[in-house]
Every structure is written in C-alpha cells, then in structure tokens.
Write a protein that holds these residues in place. Structure first.
Motif, short mmCIF file in Angstrom:
data_model
loop_
_atom_site.label_atom_id
_atom_site.label_comp_id
_atom_site.label_asym_id
_atom_site.label_seq_id
_atom_site.Cartn_x
_atom_site.Cartn_y
_atom_site.Cartn_z
N THR A 98 0.81 -1.22 0.00
CA THR A 98 0.00 0.00 0.00
C THR A 98 0.84 1.27 0.00
O THR A 98 0.35 2.32 -0.38
N THR A 101 3.99 4.51 -4.33
CA THR A 101 3.13 5.15 -5.33
C THR A 101 3.85 5.36 -6.66
O THR A 101 3.25 5.80 -7.62
N ASP A 102 5.15 5.04 -6.69
CA ASP A 102 5.94 5.18 -7.92
C ASP A 102 7.17 4.27 -7.80
O ASP A 102 7.43 3.72 -6.72
N GLY A 132 1.66 -2.73 -6.40
CA GLY A 132 1.22 -1.59 -5.61
C GLY A 132 -0.30 -1.52 -5.63
O GLY A 132 -0.92 -1.80 -6.66
N THR A 133 -0.89 -1.17 -4.50
CA THR A 133 -2.34 -1.07 -4.41
C THR A 133 -2.70 0.06 -3.45
O THR A 133 -1.89 0.46 -2.62
N SER A 134 -3.91 0.56 -3.56
CA SER A 134 -4.30 1.69 -2.72
C SER A 134 -4.90 1.25 -1.39
O SER A 134 -4.95 2.03 -0.44
N ALA A 135 -5.39 0.01 -1.29
CA ALA A 135 -6.02 -0.42 -0.04
C ALA A 135 -5.98 -1.94 0.07
O ALA A 135 -5.95 -2.65 -0.93
#
Length: 171
Positions: A98, A101-102, A132-135
């Motif tokens: 999580t 982001t890059d 990568g994941t947001s949640a």
C-alpha cells in the motif's frame, strides 16, 4: 482385424485417461480463521495434491513496518506447515504493497522489505511479483502476501544462475 479385437484395443487405449485419479483437495484454516471459510467463503490454505496455495496474509497489527512484515512471514510458515509444506517449498510469492506510489518509493520500501524476505528465503528464491495497491481489506495492513508451494520441491533445488557483473557507476 476382427471388430471385437478392435473394440478391445480401443477401450484399453482410453483406459489410462479414465483410470487416473484426480488429485485430492484439502482445505485448511488454523484456529481463529474458521470465519474466513464459513463467513467470507474463502479458504486460508488449499492443498491440491502436492501444491499448496496460501491466501493473502496481511502485514497488520501493532508495531513498526518491519515488525508487521516479519509477523506476516512467520504466519506464512504456520500456514505452510499445516499443509505439510515449508518455506523451502515455496515456488511463488505475490505481495501487495500500500505504501509505494511510484518506482522510487517501491525501491525505498524494498530496501526495508528485502532483508526480512531474505531471512525467510536465504537461498533458492521463489518467483515473486510485487504489486502496488491503494487499499487492503485488513485495517492498518502495509503489505499482503499470497504464496504457492510444491511439497518436496525444496529438498534438492537447483539454480545455475551466474551472478552478474557489477554495474558501472553512473555520474
């Protein structure tokens, strides 16, 4: 060739296809994880023949990033053990992160993650995909990991992969 003999030969030729048994499929849930199976309708660990699939294990709970990740790897060992596998039998990992982001933040996280990974997989590393994941479903989880193991594959692994030459320094 008489028709009766031809039919007999044809039936014998197809016999192995019908005689093979499907591999057994076993479902496992450690004490305290039964709700995953009964309420959420997924199995924490599935064993099909010699293959063991471990569902996502979150790196959550109290503590630092490193403490959470270490607990996640320890939990993986417990999941593997109940199905008769070990860390040495793991052939594939997928991790969901999580924080990054890059690509640069992924590199920074891997600098923290890699030493823990290496402690559990010191040689003959599994294939690994990092996403990568947001949640994640588990509150406070920084990573989630799933694994695939082949029981017995860790007994005599082979890796004839030469070490690369050092990269030239860039200025």
């Amino acid at each position: 060739m008489p028709l009766r003999l031809t039919c007999l030969l044809l039936s014998l030729a197809t016999l192995p296809a019908f005689a093979q048994e499907a591999p057994t499929r076993e479902h496992f849930a450690r004490a305290g994880q039964e709700a995953a199976y009964h309420d959420w309708h997924y199995t924490p660990v599935v064993k099909v023949g010699d293959m063991v699939i471990v569902s996502g294990i979150p790196a959550a709970g109290p503590g630092t990033y490193e403490e959470k990740v270490r607990r996640m790897f320890v939990a993986l060992g417990k999941e593997l053990e109940q199905a008769g596998a070990s860390y040495a039998d793991v052939v594939e990992l997928t991790t969901f992160h999580t924080g990054p982001t890059d690509p640069q933040s992924f590199q920074a996280e891997f600098a923290r993650f890699a030493p823990i990974h290496h402690a559990f997989f010191p040689t003959h590393y599994p294939a690994w995909s990092a996403v990568g994941t947001s949640a994640l479903l588990s509150p406070g989880a920084v990573v989630e990991m799933r694994a695939v193991a082949m029981i017995g594959s860790g007994r005599a692994p082979k890796a004839d992969i030469p070490k690369p030459r050092p990269r030239p320094a860039t200025s």
